[in-house]
Structures are given as C-alpha cells and as structure tokens.
Design an enzyme around this catalytic site. Structure first.
Site, PDB file in Angstrom:
ATOM      1  N   ASP A 135       5.170   6.867  -2.354  1.00 23.07           N
ATOM      2  CA  ASP A 135       4.842   5.440  -2.421  1.00 23.07           C
ATOM      3  C   ASP A 135       4.218   5.117  -3.771  1.00 23.07           C
ATOM      4  O   ASP A 135       3.009   5.257  -3.967  1.00 23.07           O
ATOM      5  CB  ASP A 135       3.880   5.070  -1.274  1.00 23.07           C
ATOM      6  CG  ASP A 135       3.580   3.575  -1.246  1.00 23.07           C
ATOM      7  OD1 ASP A 135       4.254   2.821  -1.990  1.00 23.07           O
ATOM      8  OD2 ASP A 135       2.693   3.164  -0.476  1.00 23.07           O
ATOM      9  N   LYS A 151       1.220   0.723  -7.893  1.00 20.25           N
ATOM     10  CA  LYS A 151      -0.149   1.170  -7.666  1.00 20.25           C
ATOM     11  C   LYS A 151      -0.783   1.469  -9.018  1.00 20.25           C
ATOM     12  O   LYS A 151      -0.151   2.102  -9.861  1.00 20.25           O
ATOM     13  CB  LYS A 151      -0.159   2.439  -6.790  1.00 20.25           C
ATOM     14  CG  LYS A 151       0.178   2.158  -5.332  1.00 20.25           C
ATOM     15  CD  LYS A 151       0.036   3.398  -4.483  1.00 20.25           C
ATOM     16  CE  LYS A 151       0.446   3.148  -3.046  1.00 20.25           C
ATOM     17  NZ  LYS A 151      -0.473   2.261  -2.298  1.00 20.25           N
ATOM     18  N   ASP A 172       4.241  -3.066  -2.144  1.00 19.71           N
ATOM     19  CA  ASP A 172       3.429  -1.913  -1.737  1.00 19.71           C
ATOM     20  C   ASP A 172       3.132  -1.931  -0.231  1.00 19.71           C
ATOM     21  O   ASP A 172       2.625  -0.965   0.311  1.00 19.71           O
ATOM     22  CB  ASP A 172       2.124  -1.902  -2.545  1.00 19.71           C
ATOM     23  CG  ASP A 172       1.442  -0.547  -2.526  1.00 19.71           C
ATOM     24  OD1 ASP A 172       2.073   0.437  -2.063  1.00 19.71           O
ATOM     25  OD2 ASP A 172       0.275  -0.470  -2.966  1.00 19.71           O
ATOM     26  N   ARG A 209       5.430  -0.951   6.684  1.00 17.16           N
ATOM     27  CA  ARG A 209       5.687  -1.834   7.835  1.00 17.16           C
ATOM     28  C   ARG A 209       7.148  -2.266   7.875  1.00 17.16           C
ATOM     29  O   ARG A 209       7.661  -2.615   8.929  1.00 17.16           O
ATOM     30  CB  ARG A 209       4.712  -3.026   7.773  1.00 17.16           C
ATOM     31  CG  ARG A 209       4.818  -3.853   6.538  1.00 17.16           C
ATOM     32  CD  ARG A 209       3.597  -4.751   6.329  1.00 17.16           C
ATOM     33  NE  ARG A 209       2.396  -3.992   5.989  1.00 17.16           N
ATOM     34  CZ  ARG A 209       1.189  -4.521   5.879  1.00 17.16           C
ATOM     35  NH1 ARG A 209       0.998  -5.812   6.075  1.00 17.16           N
ATOM     36  NH2 ARG A 209       0.144  -3.765   5.580  1.00 17.16           N
TER      37      ARG A 209
HETATM   38  N1  BES Z   1       0.708   4.007   1.717  1.00 17.86           N
HETATM   39  C1  BES Z   1      -0.186   2.951   1.547  1.00 17.86           C
HETATM   40  C2  BES Z   1      -1.465   3.091   2.380  1.00 17.86           C
HETATM   41  C3  BES Z   1      -2.339   4.284   2.089  1.00 17.86           C
HETATM   42  C4  BES Z   1      -3.470   4.128   1.343  1.00 17.86           C
HETATM   43  C5  BES Z   1      -2.062   5.515   2.625  1.00 17.86           C
HETATM   44  C6  BES Z   1      -4.307   5.206   1.105  1.00 17.86           C
HETATM   45  C7  BES Z   1      -2.877   6.590   2.376  1.00 17.86           C
HETATM   46  C8  BES Z   1      -4.005   6.441   1.639  1.00 17.86           C
HETATM   47  C9  BES Z   1       0.471   1.628   1.954  1.00 17.86           C
HETATM   48  O1  BES Z   1       1.850   1.557   1.813  1.00 17.86           O
HETATM   49  C10 BES Z   1      -0.118   0.564   1.088  1.00 17.86           C
HETATM   50  O2  BES Z   1       0.083   0.621  -0.085  1.00 17.86           O
HETATM   51  N2  BES Z   1      -0.851  -0.329   1.714  1.00 17.86           N
HETATM   52  C11 BES Z   1      -1.471  -1.408   1.070  1.00 17.86           C
HETATM   53  C12 BES Z   1      -1.203  -2.614   1.929  1.00 17.86           C
HETATM   54  C13 BES Z   1      -1.375  -3.925   1.240  1.00 17.86           C
HETATM   55  C14 BES Z   1      -0.401  -4.097   0.095  1.00 17.86           C
HETATM   56  C15 BES Z   1      -1.184  -5.022   2.267  1.00 17.86           C
HETATM   57  C16 BES Z   1      -2.976  -1.116   1.001  1.00 17.86           C
HETATM   58  O3  BES Z   1      -3.508  -0.423   1.861  1.00 17.86           O
HETATM   59  O4  BES Z   1      -3.624  -1.582   0.063  1.00 17.86           O
HETATM   60 ZN    ZN Z   2       2.865   3.401   1.957  1.00 18.35          ZN
HETATM   61 ZN    ZN Z   3       2.485   1.026  -0.171  1.00 20.89          ZN
END
Ligand code: BES
Ligand code: ZN
Ligand code: ZN
Length: 497
Positions: free
Chosen positions: A268, A275, A346, A350
């Site tokens: 990711d 990120k 990101d 979902r």
């Molecule tokens: N894979 C990440 C979530 C994650 C964060 C997993 C830390 C493991 C450790 C997910 O896809 C993501 O990026 N989520 C975002 C959501 C937001 C864009 C609504 C997040 O958590 O900031």
């Molecule tokens: Zn993710």
């Molecule tokens: Zn993500």
C-alpha cells in the site's frame, strides 16, 4: 528457535519440566516425581518464587540431565492462556542448552485448581504446543551469504498423558497456521505479489483434499464486475486477483458456509494519494487480513475439520502509482450497483473488501461473514496493539467472536455502527465516497462504508487489525514482527459455530 517439534510417546527425555505456583512449594503430585529430592531442594531457593515464566534450573535431577521448575504465577484466577507464556520461556531455556527432548510434567502442578480456574490436560497441552510452535517461527529464507545462522535443534515433547500429547498436537497445528500467516506477511512485496499469494493458496489446497482454490484475475475480474480489484490494482504490473479457498467437510456439506474475507493488499503506497514521511514503510503488511484468513484456513482444513463448509476470499491488489492509476475524483460502480466517488486512493482496502462482501452475499449464501483488514491507522490510535476493533451488531456472532478472542488471546473490542456514521459517507455526486473530508472517527467511517456492501439480514462482523497484526518488540512467545493475528481467532470461531 527449533527446527521442528514433535510429540514423542516413547523413550526418555533429557530434560524434565515441572511447575510451581507463586508463593507455594511444589505440590504432592509434583513431589512424587522427585525421588532424589533435588527438585524440592531447588524449589526452596530464593529465585524459585513461582512468578509466571520464572525458571529455576536444576542439574542432574532424578536421572535427567537437567530439570526446570517453571513459575505458573498466581493460583487464584489461573488462566490457561498463561501457559503459552510458560511455553515461550521454557522453550527459550530448552533451546539455550540445545536439549533435544523435554518431558512436560506441569499437569501435576495443575491438579487441584479451584473449579473455576481448572485446566484439563488437553487444554494445557494445547497451550504449551501453541506457545512452543509460535516461539519457533523464524524467517531466514532471505538471509544471504553475509549472515551466519544459529544452528537449530529438533525438539521431542514428552508428557504425562495422551490427553496432554493430543493437546500439544492441536496447539502445534494452531501455531503452524499462525506461522504460515507470519511467513506470508514477512515476505517482501517484490515477491509476495497478489498472483504469488494465489500460487501459495493453490499449493496449500493441493496438499489438503478438503480444500479447493479458484483464482479470479484478468478478464474474470471484468466479467464479475469486481470494480475494487480492477481499480486499486490498475497501476501495478503485479496484477490483482480474488483468491477463493473453499473447505468442504466430510459431513455437513449442505450447510451454509461461513465466509471469511481478508484484505490482501500486497503493498500500500497510498496510490496517487501517496503516503508521505515514514508512512509507507511496513506497508508490505497491508496483506495481513488475508494472511490471517489464509492461516485460519490451514488450521480449519488440517486441525478442526468442522462439519460445515467454510469459504475464504482473499481480496488482493497492489496499490501503486502509474499513469494508469485510479485517481481521486474517479467514480466506481460496484457489483451491487452502489457507486463510489474516490476522494482518497489510500482508502483502498475498503474497495477490494467491498467486492468480497458483495460476492459473499450474492454468491455464497453465507451463514455469516467475517472480514478482517488492516483498514485504518485510526484503530491503532484508539486501541493500540492490545485489541483489534470489532464491528458486529449480531449478538450471537459477536459473543462467539469475543469468546474466540478470549480463548486464543487474540482480543477484540466492540466498536459502533450508527446511521450518523453512514451519513458521513454520502457523496455529493455518487452514492458514497471512499474517504470522508472529516477525518474524525475514521475507523468507524471505514466500517460504515462497508455496510453499503452487506445485504440486509446477513450476519456480518468487520475486524480492523491495523494495530494487532504486528509486534513492535518480542513478547513471551513471539518475536517482533508479524503476529499472524486472526488465524487462531477465526479458526476458533469456526470451531464454536
Ligand atoms: N493500510 C492502511 C491502514 C494502515 C495504517 C494499516 C497503519 C496498518 C498500519 C489503509 O489503507 C490506509 O491508508 N488508511 C487510511 C484511511 C484514510 C485515507 C481514510 C488511514 O488510516 O489513514
Ligand atoms: Zn491499506
Ligand atoms: Zn491505504
């Protein structure tokens, strides 16, 4: 730690393991093993305090090269799960002296526990087997010529009875599933691509006659309108796929299947909503929901063998960047007709989960669905690494998941669904958006998003494991790194369903 662990019913071990409760002397049953009195003598030493996981070593005891008196902690409120910790500490002590066999006689100490704290020999064995098995995991396949690997020994486990031995076998089986999940998680993203993971699932299915694996990729994804996979996976050379593993029981074939859906993002990067800072490092572990489901299927097919079908859907893609990447402002149409405005690439997990949930509802006639995902960083802020977040409004299913959590030590804490969170996900131009402009409660928003893909009346739980899928430092029976979270929890859940 150990190259392999097996249960031995014959021969004599070189090491004896007995237990001692905190603040107590050795009990009568344990003393019966102590013809030469060396254990009793050692158990009176100042360091023999019975504290959980404490170890007192006795040389040349009762015909054994060595004996270990291991602390079991307080008798009152004794919890079978603490034997995993005992196994971890004991296993380290066994490995340190390179002993090849150990006779676990800790059941002797557990004989007269209060009724409410009683632990039978099978359960005790299972906890010891699990602890030793999980302690033994390592990932050395990518070490190269610049590393000298420590030599590992093979361990034979002896014990007091066949019930304990059977328990050890079960525990080793649970640990094996967990360790498979950990190995997948640890495998770097240039190797563990979606199609590589599919290959591993096929290999596992080939080894178990009760498992079948089907992989949906390329044109099939289009035909099946799996919009999340197609779009999240678009930018990467490593093509997306949905991996379907099916367990068929010997009896109970016609029962409705339990469906387990795992987020399996092989990497990711965040996509175009990239990120930043240190946020990308470690995102090879964004496949850990799927890894946990994979490990659970191994335990289900090889240890539990339940009398009902179980289907796993590993929804897999790499979230990358190229001129073909899906973008903020795109609108996707899912197979249930729901349209999603992309506001943040990101929030990709979902989208692949949405495909899996639609598929499960439409195609699998599920008894219930559990999805597991490293979905949000917010759940790490809320619950840390102690509890996974659980969203489940079905009282019966929730009680089962909570009970499975208690018995495996993979704990979950209930979080809310509410229509007001669903309302936060509304889009001005499509049905919903994938990430709301207001960041508050975003793990709950994630769960709210998923509700749009679960049919009314279908029992469902969502587990957000972003805080529990990896350990920052060693614990009593696991080293820092992937925890394999959910493999044992989901297998235990299936067993109690
Ligand atoms: N894979 C990440 C979530 C994650 C964060 C997993 C830390 C493991 C450790 C997910 O896809 C993501 O990026 N989520 C975002 C959501 C937001 C864009 C609504 C997040 O958590 O900031
Ligand atoms: Zn993710
Ligand atoms: Zn993500």
């Amino acid at each position: 730690m150990f190259e392999s662990i097996r249960v031995a019913s014959k021969g004599k071990a070189s090491m004896l393991i007995v237990g001692q409760f905190k603040g107590e002397s050795l009990n009568t049953e344990t003393k019966a093993l102590d013809a030469d009195g060396s254990l009793v003598k050692a158990s009176k030493r100042a360091d023999a305090n019975g504290a959980l996981g404490s170890i007192v070593e006795v040389h040349g005891s009762n015909g054994y090269e060595r004996a270990l008196i291991v602390g079991l902690g307080s008798r009152d409120g004794f919890d079978a799960g603490s034997l995993r910790k005992v196994a971890g500490k004991t296993g380290r002590a066994i490995a340190k002296v390179k002993a090849k066999s150990a006779n676990f006689q800790i059941c002797m100490a557990l004989k007269k526990l209060k009724k409410s704290d009683a632990v039978d020999a099978f359960t005790a064995g299972a906890m010891i087997g699990e602890g030793l098995g999980m302690l033994s995991w390592s990932f050395d396949s990518l070490r190269g010529s610049a590393t000298n690997l420590p030599t590992q020994t093979k361990l034979a486990v002896h014990s007091c009875c066949s019930a304990f031995n059977d328990g050890v076998e079960r525990g080793l089986g649970f640990a094996e599933g967990t360790n498979i999940a950990r190995t997948l998680s640890q495998t770097p993203p240039n190797i563990a691509t979606p199609m590589w993971i599919a290959g591993e699932a096929k290999k596992m299915a080939r080894k178990s006659s009760n498992l079948k694996c089907t992989v949906f990729s390329g044109k099939k994804l289009e035909e099946e309108r799996l919009a999340g996979h197609i779009n999240v996976g678009k930018a990467s050379e490593n093509k997306p796929c949905m991996i379907r593993l099916e367990y068929t029981p010997a009896r109970g074939k016609s029962k409705k299947p339990i469906v387990l859906v795992g987020k399996t993002i092989s990497y990711d990067s965040g996509g175009l909503s990239i990120k930043v800072g240190g946020g990308m490092v470690g995102m090879k572990r964004d496949k850990d929901g799927g890894c946990g489901v994979f490990g659970a299927m191994h335990i289900i097919a090889n240890v539990i063998k339940p009398n009902r079908p179980v289907v796993a859907l590993l929804v897999s893609a790499e979230n990358s960047i190229s001129d073909e990447a899906y973008r903020p402002d795109d609108v996707l149409t899912f197979r249930n007709g729901v349209t999603v405005e992309i506001t943040n690439t990101d929030a990709e997990g979902r989208l692949v989960l949405a495909d899996g949930l639609c598929w499960a509802c439409e195609k699998e006639n599920p008894e219930y669905i559990v999805d597991m995902a490293t979905l949000t960083g917010g759940v790490v802020v809320a619950l840390g690494s102690v509890f996974g977040g659980m969203w489940c409004d079905d009282d019966d299913l929730r009680a089962k998941i909570e009970a499975a959590g208690e018995s495996t030590g993979e704990l979950v804490w209930r979080m809310p669904h509410h229509e007001k969170y669903n309302a936060m996900m509304k889009s001005p131009i499509a049905d919903i958006l994938n990430s709301a402009p207001i960041r508050e409660a975003h793990p709950i928003q994630g769960a709210a998003f998923l509700t749009y893909f679960v049919e009314e009346g279908v029992k469902w739980a969502h587990l957000d494991i972003a805080g529990t899928h990896a350990l920052k430092k060693d614990n009593e029976f696991m080293c820092a790194g992937p925890s394999g979270f959910g493999a044992r929890l989901l297998a235990d859940l299936v067993e109690r369903s």
